[in-house]
Structure formats: structure tokens, C-alpha cells
Design an enzyme around this catalytic site. Structure first.
Site, PDB file in Angstrom:
ATOM      1  N   TRP B 102       0.818  -1.214   0.000  1.00 24.05           N
ATOM      2  CA  TRP B 102       0.000   0.000   0.000  1.00 24.05           C
ATOM      3  C   TRP B 102       0.850   1.261   0.000  1.00 24.05           C
ATOM      4  CZ3 TRP B 102      -4.458  -0.213  -2.029  1.00 24.05           C
ATOM      5  CH2 TRP B 102      -5.176  -1.419  -1.979  1.00 24.05           C
ATOM      6  N   ASP B 172      -1.421   6.569   6.256  1.00 19.09           N
ATOM      7  CA  ASP B 172      -2.542   5.772   5.768  1.00 19.09           C
ATOM      8  C   ASP B 172      -2.842   4.718   6.830  1.00 19.09           C
ATOM      9  OD1 ASP B 172      -4.277   3.971   4.644  1.00 19.09           O
ATOM     10  OD2 ASP B 172      -3.031   3.502   2.898  1.00 19.09           O
ATOM     11  N   LYS B 196     -12.501  -1.501   7.234  1.00 19.65           N
ATOM     12  CA  LYS B 196     -11.805  -2.458   8.096  1.00 19.65           C
ATOM     13  C   LYS B 196     -12.230  -2.270   9.561  1.00 19.65           C
ATOM     14  CE  LYS B 196      -8.737  -2.115   4.371  1.00 19.65           C
ATOM     15  NZ  LYS B 196      -8.485  -3.441   3.948  1.00 19.65           N
TER      16      LYS B 196
END
Lengths: 360, 360
Positions: B102, B172, B196
Site C-alpha cells: 500500500w 494511511d 476495516k
């Protein structure tokens, strides 16, 4: 409980059978023992939901095979930037037909990316707001595309003409998509925030002709890039899966109603009932010319605006919800999207009649 | 039905009591006779939902008053573009710490807007993947900010260090937010896709220090502009109201669990149970160094990869869902977000033990 009729302009009411089905399978969807919102967007069961929703929408609008259907985030507002950033290519301008609030909002955002050629299409005829004929719109030669908003949710204006051009026509159909038949092949891009005629807020449909996918600006965020989204089948980022699923249920419901052809008939009847009542009354008025009255959003005013508060309060008590007009227009607004049944419009007219008798 | 434990990496399981409440009030919310997703985002009842969700999140993370909390669309992927477009100002570079998939995806997008200074923080220690100490990261002098991803969902790597810098730190936190305590005042921007630890897919939280609101590029689409969103209280465009409401219910649930302090203890126990079992087994392995093992996403492999299919099939039969590893890593992955109870992890370990005994 008395019947509730929700006239919200958006987020708007969804069809009751859709909401009932969604509630019944909310926690245990598809016998998985879990919710559809709790599974991977790349899992087989969700991919099936996604594909069916796309196919049902293609069926409903007879979308030709050379058009991509994208399920995006950011609403129509995101498209106000995405359209110029995807479509301008090396062009420096685009035509923007100005028919009201949302067309103007699109121009404001487009100003960042080009010099929009703004064409004022609003005119007054016999004291009513109207839209000039498309043949009168002075389009520019060097426009990358022609943008317009066929239904102005706030103003209550519907544009029935299409721009007369061989440039790609781009339409913000947020509040009119699926309410009446359209010929998709006449458009370059159609986009629509879901929260009126499709599903809950948080998902936006883009229908784009595939020859328009190669013009994107290098500075366009990937999540707004039609080509990226198309290549990744709207799963470049995690899509709003629950909104996608609900939209799919709405598409299936609409097919079961007989599709767009049938819902258009009902929508026309709903419009006739409400506008018809307003027109024969001197207590209520609508200031839009009959040629351009929106079938989806009906703003109306009381001859005695000091009664607005009482009207809204009594309407609410009768289960007629969310009739307050947009602050830019005032008065009342009844949004009559596909999910609003004819009985809801009849209940509104019955109440309006009683209110008029009591207060005229 | 047997208990279902859903280990999906995202969209992930939400707390059961949240889903039960949402189901019970799905069609008739707040005694309105309609769903919370069918009312205007500007209506009083929804504004209350929105404000409470923000306040609860502020309470949970002790967010200082000089930080804005934004509820956005487009997920963390949108932020990969929004961060440079909001924060670069007249700077030409930013530091990007590379700790996995990511972090690298953020770099790919940032490349459109600047020349990112990519700092490879991945190293192997004793055959295990690890992250170098933050004091070893060669930050650049001219960076506008330092970006990193504290938890790599796919790789199963967690970075516990913070960059050592006086530049704004941008994190992030999609798969780690609310799972353990953080000191928000150390960050310039924290962003997190909801799917999530927060709510359903389709909403993304951005926490931004208010001195960073004036640096946006002229070409930034307004829906990604922190200042615009902040001034409009995340209602510049119609927000994803249902996802916002569900996120609010999750925040209330988390407060009822004792907040982040308490959930962190449970998360640490869950990690000890699963990693502890893996480490004492020669049938399973995890290739991440103990210093950098993710508490949220635990990838593990079988010593006999030819048994992967059988493992997944039998796990599924036992109600242990979505354990298949990401295609980039292979094997298995158990995501242990806040909504996963300790019993779920215990059930997984019990199954792993039986499977090992039957197949070792």
C-alpha cells in the site's frame, strides 16, 4: 402506522419492497451467515451482485455494447471535475448549457480545467421560467464536449431537448435517470448520483462511450479516471459494495415494474395529478413553464407564504414528509422519483386540497 | 447456525450488535417511519447522527481541537492523490516510506504530482521481513511531508515507529485506525478507508491539522479538497449517509467496549494467541519479524502449500470465513480487526490444531 410518503429530493426514498428485502437479509445474506457488506468485493458472491446490477442497468436503458458502465464514488460533484479532466484532451473549452443551479455548479468546477463556454438557456415566457430550444443554443466550434443537466432538482426544470451537435454530449442525469426513456447512443457520457432514482447516497453511475477513454489529463486522480475504472471493472479501489448491492435490488424492482417504459407512464400520471391540481388552484402556484416542468421535482409555493410553516407541519403529521423547498427557491418541493407511488401523490393532493379549503 | 467468524481483510465484518441494531431500525429509524438512508443529509435528525459520529471519533482518538475530521468518499486510494494535491504547496517532493504494497501504491499515484523520495524501509533479519528503525530513514530536506502506511494489510507488516521529522507526517491508517492508541498530535494528516475498523466500504475518514488547509493545488477536484470539505462540514456533496450512520454506531460500540485502550488489550491478546500458536508449530509459518508483525492482518503459510485448498475448504465448513491470502502473498490471511472477538481467534487456532494433527 399510517402510510408514510417521503418526498425527499435526495437522499430519497427507495422502493419499499427493496428495503424490506434488504432488511430481511441484512445480517444473513445469501445464506452466508454474514452481511453482503461484510464480504470482499472480489469474492465470487459479490462479483455476481456487481455483474447483475450492471446487466440489469444495461437492460433497463438499452445501453449499447460500446458503452462502459462504471460504479464510482464522489457523487455527481466528483464528475463535475472528472468530466473535464477525462474529456478535454488538448481542447481548451467545452460548452455548458445553463438551465439552473446544478448546471451552474458544474461550470464552477469546470472553470478549474478550461474556459467553459456558458450558454444561458433560461428565459421567461408568460411569466414562467422556461428553457430556450436547443436549436437556439450558440455552441462553440472548439468545444471538447457539450454539457447539460436535463433535470434541475432544485429549480424543478426539465430540459427535453438534446444539444444539436456532433460533439460528445455529457449529461448530469442525477435526478432523471431511469425516470423516462432515453437513447443512450446519443450521449458521450451520462452520469448520475444514485441517491434519487438508483440507490443510497455514496455511489454514482457513469455511462461512457468507449472512444472517450483515452483523453484523460495526467493530473486526474486515478479514482476518477474512466479508463482506469473501466479496465478494473469499477474495482480499482474498494467500491461502496452495499450501495452497489442496493442499487442492484432497485434495478431488479424496476424491471419487475415493467422497466423504464412502464415507470415513465406512472411518472407522467403522477406529474399530471400534482401539476393538474396546482394549476386549477389559485392557492398554490408553480412558476415553471409547462414545457419544462420536471416530472421528478415539483416546487410549488403558497399564495400566502406565511402559511408555509403550518403547511409543512400539518403535512408531516399526515405522514407527508420532506416537502420543504430548497432554500434557494423557498416554498415547497415534492420529489416524485420512481419509488414514489401514485397513491403518495394522491395523498399529497388530498392534503393540499383540505389545507386550501381550511386556509384559503 | 454455528458461529460464523469472518476474517475478511476488507470489506470486513462489523460488530454483531451494530449489525443487529442496524437491521432492527433499517426501515423505521428513529420512529420516522423511514430509513436513515432515505432522509436528507441536511435534515436535523441526520445532522445529529453526523455530529455524534464525529464527536465519538474525537473522543476515541483524543483528537485535538486544531484538527478537522472529514468524512469523505473514494477510499484511501482517493487520498493517494488528495494528499499530494492538498499538501505539496510549492514543494516538488515528499518522502514516502516504503514498507509494502500500500505504501508503494501511494507512491505510484504521488508520481503524478511530484517526485516522491522513496525510502525503502524493508529489510530481512534472520530470514524474516522487518522494517528498519525510523532513525535510519534518509528523509529529504525539501519534502513537503513524510508519508507512511503504519499497517500493511496485504504483507501483514506493522510499523511501530514514527518518522523523525518536523515535517507533517501523513499516515494511511486504513487497517490500523482505532485498533491501538495513537497520539494524533504527532501527525499532519491521518486517513483511513472505513471498510476495516470503522464501517462499510464507501466512506473514508481524514483527520487533518488545520494549518495544512491552505496549500491545495488549483487543479484539485473540490470533492477531495480538505479546506472545502472542512468548511462545508463534509457536506460539500451529498455524503454517503448510511455509511456515516453505520460508522457512528461502530464508534458507540467501541466506546462501550472501553474505547481504544481496552480494544488494544484485546487485540494484543488476539495476536498473542494466533502468532503464539503459529510460532510453536512447524506446520504453519509467518514470515514477518516479531517486531513488525501486524496485529490486524496475520498472513500465514502451510509447510505443505498443496494443502491450502483443503485447509480453506474445511475452515469454511467450520464457519471460519475468508481466510484465503492475498494473491500477492499466497497462503492464508486472518484479519483480526476490532470486530473479531477473541473467541473467533480461538476457534481458528482450534481448527488449525486439528488440521495440523490430521495432516502433518
Amino acid at each position: 402506522m399510517e402510510s408514510i410518503y417521503n418526498f425527499s429530493a435526495g437522499p430519497a426514498a427507495l422502493p419499499k419492497p427493496v428495503m424490506q428485502q434488504a432488511q430481511s437479509e441484512f445480517i444473513n445474506w445469501n445464506d452466508l451467515g454474514t452481511s453482503v457488506m461484510e464480504i470482499s468485493h472480489r469474492s465470487k458472491p459479490f462479483l455476481k451482485v456487481a455483474a447483475e446490477a450492471e446487466q440489469d442497468l444495461r437492460d433497463l436503458l438499452s445501453i449499447p455494447t460500446n458503452y462502459k458502465v462504471l460504479f464510482c464514488q464522489g457523487g455527481a460533484r466528483a464528475q463535475f471535475a472528472a468530466v473535464p479532466m477525462n474529456l478535454l484532451g488538448d481542447k481548451k473549452t467545452a460548452d455548458y448549457i445553463d438551465g439552473g443551479y446544478w448546471a451552474q455548479s458544474a461550470v464552477t468546477e469546470a472553470n478549474k480545467y478550461c474556459q467553459p463556454n456558458v450558454i444561458n438557456a433560461m428565459v421567461e415566457i408568460d411569466g414562467k421560467k422556461a428553457i430556450t430550444p436547443a436549436t437556439d443554443w450558440p455552441l462553440s466550434d472548439d468545444a471538447a464536449y457539450v454539457h447539460f443537466c436535463p433535470n434541475e432538482t432544485i429549480d424543478g426544470i426539465e430540459i427535453n431537448d438534446l444539444p444539436v451537435t456532433d460533439k460528445p454530449i455529457v449529461a448530469d442525469m442525477s435526478s432523471t435517470i431511469l425516470s423516462r426513456q432515453i437513447d443512450v447512443s446519443k450521449y458521450g457520457v451520462i452520469y448520475a448520483g444514485a441517491q434519487k432514482n438508483i440507490g443510497p447516497a455514496g455511489i454514482c453511475i457513469v455511462i461512457v462511450r468507449d472512444d472517450l477513454l483515452d483523453l484523460a489529463s495526467d493530473l486526474l486522480p486515478s479514482i476518477l479516471n474512466y479508463k482506469v475504472l473501466s479496465e478494473q471493472e469499477s474495482m480499482f479501489n474498494t467500491p461502496p459494495t452495499y450501495a452497489w448491492y442496493l442499487s442492484g435490488l432497485v434495478f431488479k424492482w424496476l424491471k419487475a415494474q415493467g422497466g423504464v417504459t412502464e415507470i415513465e407512464k406512472i411518472n407522467r400520471t403522477k406529474g399530471e395529478v400534482l401539476y393538474g391540481y396546482i394549476d386549477q388552484s389559485s392557492f398554490y402556484k408553480n412558476t415553471i413553464h409547462p414545457n419544462n416542468r420536471s416530472l421528478m421535482n415539483v416546487p410549488f409555493q403558497l399564495a400566502k407564504p406565511e402559511l408555509d410553516g403550518l403547511f409543512l407541519q400539518q403535512a408531516e403529521q399526515r405522514g407527508l414528509q420532506a416537502l420543504k423547498g430548497h432554500r434557494a427557491v423557498g416554498g415547497m418541493r415534492a420529489s416524485l422519483y420512481n419509488a414514489m407511488p401514485l397513491e403518495g401523490v394522491q395523498a399529497l393532493v388530498d392534503f393540499m386540497q383540505e389545507f386550501e379549503q381550511a386556509n384559503a
